[in-house]
Design a protein around this motif. Structure first.
Motif, PDB file in Angstrom:
ATOM      1  N   TRP A 150       0.826  -1.202   0.000  1.00  0.00           N
ATOM      2  CA  TRP A 150       0.000   0.000   0.000  1.00  0.00           C
ATOM      3  C   TRP A 150       0.856   1.246   0.000  1.00  0.00           C
ATOM      4  O   TRP A 150       2.023   1.221   0.343  1.00  0.00           O
ATOM      5  N   ASN A 151       0.212   2.334  -0.416  1.00  0.00           N
ATOM      6  CA  ASN A 151       0.812   3.652  -0.444  1.00  0.00           C
ATOM      7  C   ASN A 151      -0.132   4.565   0.329  1.00  0.00           C
ATOM      8  O   ASN A 151      -1.290   4.717  -0.051  1.00  0.00           O
ATOM      9  N   VAL A 152       0.364   5.164   1.419  1.00  0.00           N
ATOM     10  CA  VAL A 152      -0.431   6.102   2.197  1.00  0.00           C
ATOM     11  C   VAL A 152      -0.217   7.492   1.617  1.00  0.00           C
ATOM     12  O   VAL A 152       0.907   7.980   1.551  1.00  0.00           O
ATOM     13  N   GLN A 153      -1.310   8.109   1.173  1.00  0.00           N
ATOM     14  CA  GLN A 153      -1.236   9.437   0.568  1.00  0.00           C
ATOM     15  C   GLN A 153      -1.831  10.449   1.543  1.00  0.00           C
ATOM     16  O   GLN A 153      -3.040  10.462   1.760  1.00  0.00           O
ATOM     17  N   PRO A 154      -0.999  11.297   2.139  1.00  0.00           N
ATOM     18  CA  PRO A 154      -1.491  12.250   3.138  1.00  0.00           C
ATOM     19  C   PRO A 154      -2.014  13.533   2.495  1.00  0.00           C
ATOM     20  O   PRO A 154      -1.772  13.806   1.321  1.00  0.00           O
ATOM     21  N   TYR A 155      -2.721  14.322   3.299  1.00  0.00           N
ATOM     22  CA  TYR A 155      -3.114  15.661   2.844  1.00  0.00           C
ATOM     23  C   TYR A 155      -1.883  16.544   2.707  1.00  0.00           C
ATOM     24  O   TYR A 155      -1.740  17.289   1.753  1.00  0.00           O
ATOM     25  N   VAL A 156      -0.998  16.469   3.702  1.00  0.00           N
ATOM     26  CA  VAL A 156       0.237  17.258   3.706  1.00  0.00           C
ATOM     27  C   VAL A 156       1.368  16.321   4.104  1.00  0.00           C
ATOM     28  O   VAL A 156       1.269  15.607   5.084  1.00  0.00           O
ATOM     29  N   GLY A 157       2.444  16.295   3.336  1.00  0.00           N
ATOM     30  CA  GLY A 157       3.594  15.477   3.710  1.00  0.00           C
ATOM     31  C   GLY A 157       4.026  14.550   2.596  1.00  0.00           C
ATOM     32  O   GLY A 157       3.579  14.649   1.453  1.00  0.00           O
ATOM     33  N   ILE A 158       4.902  13.613   2.977  1.00  0.00           N
ATOM     34  CA  ILE A 158       5.480  12.704   2.001  1.00  0.00           C
ATOM     35  C   ILE A 158       4.638  11.441   1.870  1.00  0.00           C
ATOM     36  O   ILE A 158       3.949  11.031   2.802  1.00  0.00           O
ATOM     37  N   LEU A 159       4.706  10.830   0.689  1.00  0.00           N
ATOM     38  CA  LEU A 159       4.046   9.552   0.460  1.00  0.00           C
ATOM     39  C   LEU A 159       4.872   8.459   1.124  1.00  0.00           C
ATOM     40  O   LEU A 159       6.103   8.487   1.100  1.00  0.00           O
ATOM     41  N   THR A 160       4.199   7.487   1.727  1.00  0.00           N
ATOM     42  CA  THR A 160       4.910   6.360   2.337  1.00  0.00           C
ATOM     43  C   THR A 160       4.396   5.058   1.736  1.00  0.00           C
ATOM     44  O   THR A 160       3.202   4.906   1.498  1.00  0.00           O
ATOM     45  N   TRP A 161       5.319   4.137   1.479  1.00  0.00           N
ATOM     46  CA  TRP A 161       4.992   2.826   0.950  1.00  0.00           C
ATOM     47  C   TRP A 161       5.337   1.785   1.996  1.00  0.00           C
ATOM     48  O   TRP A 161       6.316   1.915   2.734  1.00  0.00           O
ATOM     49  N   ASN A 162       4.541   0.724   2.047  1.00  0.00           N
ATOM     50  CA  ASN A 162       4.812  -0.376   2.952  1.00  0.00           C
ATOM     51  C   ASN A 162       4.123  -1.612   2.407  1.00  0.00           C
ATOM     52  O   ASN A 162       3.329  -1.535   1.478  1.00  0.00           O
ATOM     53  N   LYS A 163       4.424  -2.770   3.003  1.00  0.00           N
ATOM     54  CA  LYS A 163       3.781  -4.008   2.582  1.00  0.00           C
ATOM     55  C   LYS A 163       3.592  -4.926   3.762  1.00  0.00           C
ATOM     56  O   LYS A 163       4.268  -4.804   4.782  1.00  0.00           O
ATOM     57  N   SER A 164       2.665  -5.821   3.593  1.00  0.00           N
ATOM     58  CA  SER A 164       2.364  -6.789   4.637  1.00  0.00           C
ATOM     59  C   SER A 164       3.463  -7.846   4.675  1.00  0.00           C
ATOM     60  O   SER A 164       3.978  -8.242   3.631  1.00  0.00           O
ATOM     61  N   PRO A 165       3.815  -8.321   5.860  1.00  0.00           N
ATOM     62  CA  PRO A 165       4.867  -9.342   5.921  1.00  0.00           C
ATOM     63  C   PRO A 165       4.411 -10.707   5.404  1.00  0.00           C
ATOM     64  O   PRO A 165       5.239 -11.542   5.054  1.00  0.00           O
ATOM     65  N   GLU A 166       3.117 -10.947   5.352  1.00  0.00           N
ATOM     66  CA  GLU A 166       2.613 -12.235   4.868  1.00  0.00           C
ATOM     67  C   GLU A 166       2.693 -12.277   3.347  1.00  0.00           C
ATOM     68  O   GLU A 166       2.282 -11.351   2.664  1.00  0.00           O
ATOM     69  N   LYS A 167       3.234 -13.375   2.838  1.00  0.00           N
ATOM     70  CA  LYS A 167       3.377 -13.556   1.398  1.00  0.00           C
ATOM     71  C   LYS A 167       2.894 -14.941   1.019  1.00  0.00           C
ATOM     72  O   LYS A 167       2.929 -15.856   1.828  1.00  0.00           O
ATOM     73  N   THR A 168       2.451 -15.087  -0.221  1.00  0.00           N
ATOM     74  CA  THR A 168       2.002 -16.374  -0.740  1.00  0.00           C
ATOM     75  C   THR A 168       2.875 -16.749  -1.923  1.00  0.00           C
ATOM     76  O   THR A 168       3.059 -15.958  -2.848  1.00  0.00           O
ATOM     77  N   ARG A 169       3.438 -17.945  -1.887  1.00  0.00           N
ATOM     78  CA  ARG A 169       4.293 -18.413  -2.971  1.00  0.00           C
ATOM     79  C   ARG A 169       3.453 -19.146  -4.003  1.00  0.00           C
ATOM     80  O   ARG A 169       2.592 -19.940  -3.666  1.00  0.00           O
ATOM     81  N   ILE A 170       3.727 -18.856  -5.271  1.00  0.00           N
ATOM     82  CA  ILE A 170       3.064 -19.565  -6.366  1.00  0.00           C
ATOM     83  C   ILE A 170       4.137 -20.011  -7.353  1.00  0.00           C
ATOM     84  O   ILE A 170       5.234 -19.462  -7.392  1.00  0.00           O
ATOM     85  N   THR A 171       3.822 -21.034  -8.121  1.00  0.00           N
ATOM     86  CA  THR A 171       4.727 -21.529  -9.148  1.00  0.00           C
ATOM     87  C   THR A 171       4.005 -21.505 -10.490  1.00  0.00           C
ATOM     88  O   THR A 171       2.908 -22.060 -10.614  1.00  0.00           O
ATOM     89  N   PHE A 172       4.623 -20.857 -11.461  1.00  0.00           N
ATOM     90  CA  PHE A 172       4.057 -20.850 -12.809  1.00  0.00           C
ATOM     91  C   PHE A 172       4.330 -22.196 -13.456  1.00  0.00           C
ATOM     92  O   PHE A 172       5.468 -22.686 -13.445  1.00  0.00           O
ATOM     93  N   PRO A 173       3.318 -22.843 -14.012  1.00  0.00           N
ATOM     94  CA  PRO A 173       3.569 -24.128 -14.667  1.00  0.00           C
ATOM     95  C   PRO A 173       4.336 -23.939 -15.963  1.00  0.00           C
ATOM     96  O   PRO A 173       4.282 -22.880 -16.589  1.00  0.00           O
ATOM     97  N   LYS A 174       5.056 -24.969 -16.352  1.00  0.00           N
ATOM     98  CA  LYS A 174       5.747 -24.930 -17.642  1.00  0.00           C
ATOM     99  C   LYS A 174       4.741 -25.208 -18.737  1.00  0.00           C
ATOM    100  O   LYS A 174       3.990 -26.168 -18.660  1.00  0.00           O
ATOM    101  N   PHE A 175       4.709 -24.340 -19.712  1.00  0.00           N
ATOM    102  CA  PHE A 175       3.771 -24.505 -20.811  1.00  0.00           C
ATOM    103  C   PHE A 175       4.360 -25.492 -21.807  1.00  0.00           C
ATOM    104  O   PHE A 175       5.512 -25.377 -22.184  1.00  0.00           O
ATOM    105  N   THR A 176       3.561 -26.442 -22.220  1.00  0.00           N
ATOM    106  CA  THR A 176       4.072 -27.448 -23.153  1.00  0.00           C
ATOM    107  C   THR A 176       3.661 -27.166 -24.555  1.00  0.00           C
ATOM    108  O   THR A 176       2.718 -26.540 -24.852  1.00  0.00           O
TER     109      THR A 176
END
Length: 176
Positions: A150-176
């Motif tokens: 996410w990006n927090v957009q304030p009325y006054v000030g700098i933009l801040t970016w952050n992310k959740s520590p939880e992640k999900t792993r996926i694997t792309f299949p090989k296309f035949t």
């Protein structure tokens, strides 16, 4: 002594200085306040991942390549990110996977949240807004991670970016 034009200029010069000082003070207090906010928790789970081979449906590119569509479940409570200086949140799910020579990061789904009441996200079988493409045209069974950011957009000030520590792993299949 001073003309009316000079008096008006002095008044507006003083007013501008006061407003600028208040804006700097508000910006500094929101930066300090952001240090005490806990990172919200979220969970992302992948429902389906379809990899297709063909001509992409967007743009003028005529070459055939692999592209992926997905559906996912998402739940997050982002209400702790709102304070008196938060105008809106830009929230997105990003897929990150290795590439040459750099890693690739692609936005899969996004939304804008303007109210604290709308900051609780609960999605089931959400179709991704954007397809995933690779520069090389093939995924070749690479692993990727989905994360809520996410990006927090304030009325006054700098933009801040952050992310959740939880992640999900996926694997792309090989296309035949």
């Amino acid at each position: 002594m001073h003309s009316n034009v000079q008096r008006v200029q002095q008044y507006f010069g003083f007013l501008t200085t006061v407003v600028l000082s208040l804006a700097v003070a508000l910006s500094l207090t929101s930066i300090i306040l952001d240090q005490f906010i806990t990172v919200p928790s979220s969970s992302i789970s992948l429902d389906t991942l379809n990899v297709r081979y063909g001509r992409p449906q967007i743009g003028y590119d005529t070459r055939r390549q692999e592209y992926a569509f997905m559906t996912f479940d998402l739940s997050a409570d982002l209400s702790s990110l709102f304070n008196w200086n938060t105008k809106q949140l830009f929230v997105y799910v990003a897929a990150t996977y290795p590439g040459r020579p750099y890693s690739n990061k692609i936005v899969v789904w996004d939304t804008i949240i303007r109210d604290k009441q709308d900051a609780y996200i609960s999605l089931k079988n959400q179709t991704a807004d954007y397809a995933i493409y690779d520069v090389t045209g093939k995924f070749n069974g690479r692993n990727a991670t989905l994360s809520l950011e996410w990006n927090v957009q304030p009325y006054v000030g700098i933009l801040t970016w952050n992310k959740s520590p939880e992640k999900t792993r996926i694997t792309f299949p090989k296309f035949t």
